[in-house]
Design a protein around this motif. Structure first.
Motif, PDB file in Angstrom:
ATOM      1  N   SER A  54     -43.839 -25.522  41.555  1.00  0.00           N
ATOM      2  CA  SER A  54     -43.117 -25.775  42.791  1.00  0.00           C
ATOM      3  C   SER A  54     -43.650 -24.797  43.831  1.00  0.00           C
ATOM      4  O   SER A  54     -44.645 -24.123  43.594  1.00  0.00           O
ATOM      5  N   LEU A  55     -42.996 -24.731  44.953  1.00  0.00           N
ATOM      6  CA  LEU A  55     -43.472 -23.836  46.005  1.00  0.00           C
ATOM      7  C   LEU A  55     -42.509 -22.683  46.188  1.00  0.00           C
ATOM      8  O   LEU A  55     -41.295 -22.863  46.204  1.00  0.00           O
ATOM      9  N   LYS A  56     -43.062 -21.504  46.324  1.00  0.00           N
ATOM     10  CA  LYS A  56     -42.297 -20.301  46.656  1.00  0.00           C
ATOM     11  C   LYS A  56     -42.917 -19.741  47.924  1.00  0.00           C
ATOM     12  O   LYS A  56     -44.124 -19.848  48.145  1.00  0.00           O
ATOM     13  N   GLN A  57     -42.082 -19.146  48.766  1.00  0.00           N
ATOM     14  CA  GLN A  57     -42.594 -18.517  49.975  1.00  0.00           C
ATOM     15  C   GLN A  57     -42.237 -17.051  49.993  1.00  0.00           C
ATOM     16  O   GLN A  57     -41.106 -16.674  49.667  1.00  0.00           O
ATOM     17  N   ILE A  58     -43.225 -16.242  50.371  1.00  0.00           N
ATOM     18  CA  ILE A  58     -43.018 -14.805  50.554  1.00  0.00           C
ATOM     19  C   ILE A  58     -43.315 -14.504  52.022  1.00  0.00           C
ATOM     20  O   ILE A  58     -44.308 -14.979  52.570  1.00  0.00           O
TER      21      ILE A  58
END
Length: 181
Positions: free
Chosen positions: A12-16
């Motif tokens: 999935s996508l994670k954002q930092i």
């Protein structure tokens, strides 16, 4: 096949979101670097960053903030309305941390968080930004993507991972990079 089974094994996508504290004041009196305050320019730039964050309707699940005076003051200014995150942690571990220490802290984050913001210091912030953009275990020998990660700079990186413990294993995609004008 259920949607759960179809998604199993897929990332999935994670954002930092990485933010460097606003410009500090070297002229005022302070007992230690940890207690160095913001300069007037730093306060103005932090307010500009707050306006930018309001414009893009920024919100994250977790906000990690170094416990130094200049980072906590930057956070206080940009989070004036108290709505930037669902959870915030003031961390002494982020003060003077390098990329590996930051990466370890991020990798230990709860996977329920989709977005994490980190407000910290150079050179660790610039090092972790390069690492996350490149997705390499040892990118310290490579030239930096940045001339210098600027004070009040805001960088968003999206990574195609399902768990924070995978962070840095694949190249991240820069979503936005903002610096004060």
């Amino acid at each position: 096949m259920t949607a759960e089974l179809q998604n199993e094994g897929q990332s999935s996508l994670k954002q930092i979101h990485l933010i460097r504290h606003a410009k500090s004041d070297w002229e005022s009196e302070f007992r230690s670097d940890h207690e160095r305050p913001l300069s007037e320019r730093g306060k103005r730039n932090a307010k500009s960053l707050r306006k930018y964050l309001e414009k893009i309707e920024f919100k994250c699940d977790l906000f990690l903030v170094s416990d130094s005076k200049r980072t906590s003051d930057t956070y206080r200014i940009i989070n004036r309305k108290g709505n930037l995150s669902n959870d915030e942690i003031l961390s002494e571990e982020l003060y003077e941390s390098d990329a590996e220490e930051i990466l370890t802290k991020l990798r230990n984050s709860d996977s329920k968080h989709e977005t994490i913001a980190l407000l910290g210091h150079n050179p660790g912030l610039e090092e972790i930004a390069n690492r996350l953009i490149r997705g390499k275990d040892d990118s310290s020998h490579l030239e930096s993507v940045f001339f210098k990660f600027p004070t009040s700079g805001f960088l968003s990186i999206q990574s195609e991972i399902s768990s924070w413990n995978e962070l840095g294993s694949v190249p991240g995609k820069i979503i936005r990079f903002w610096i004060p004008g």
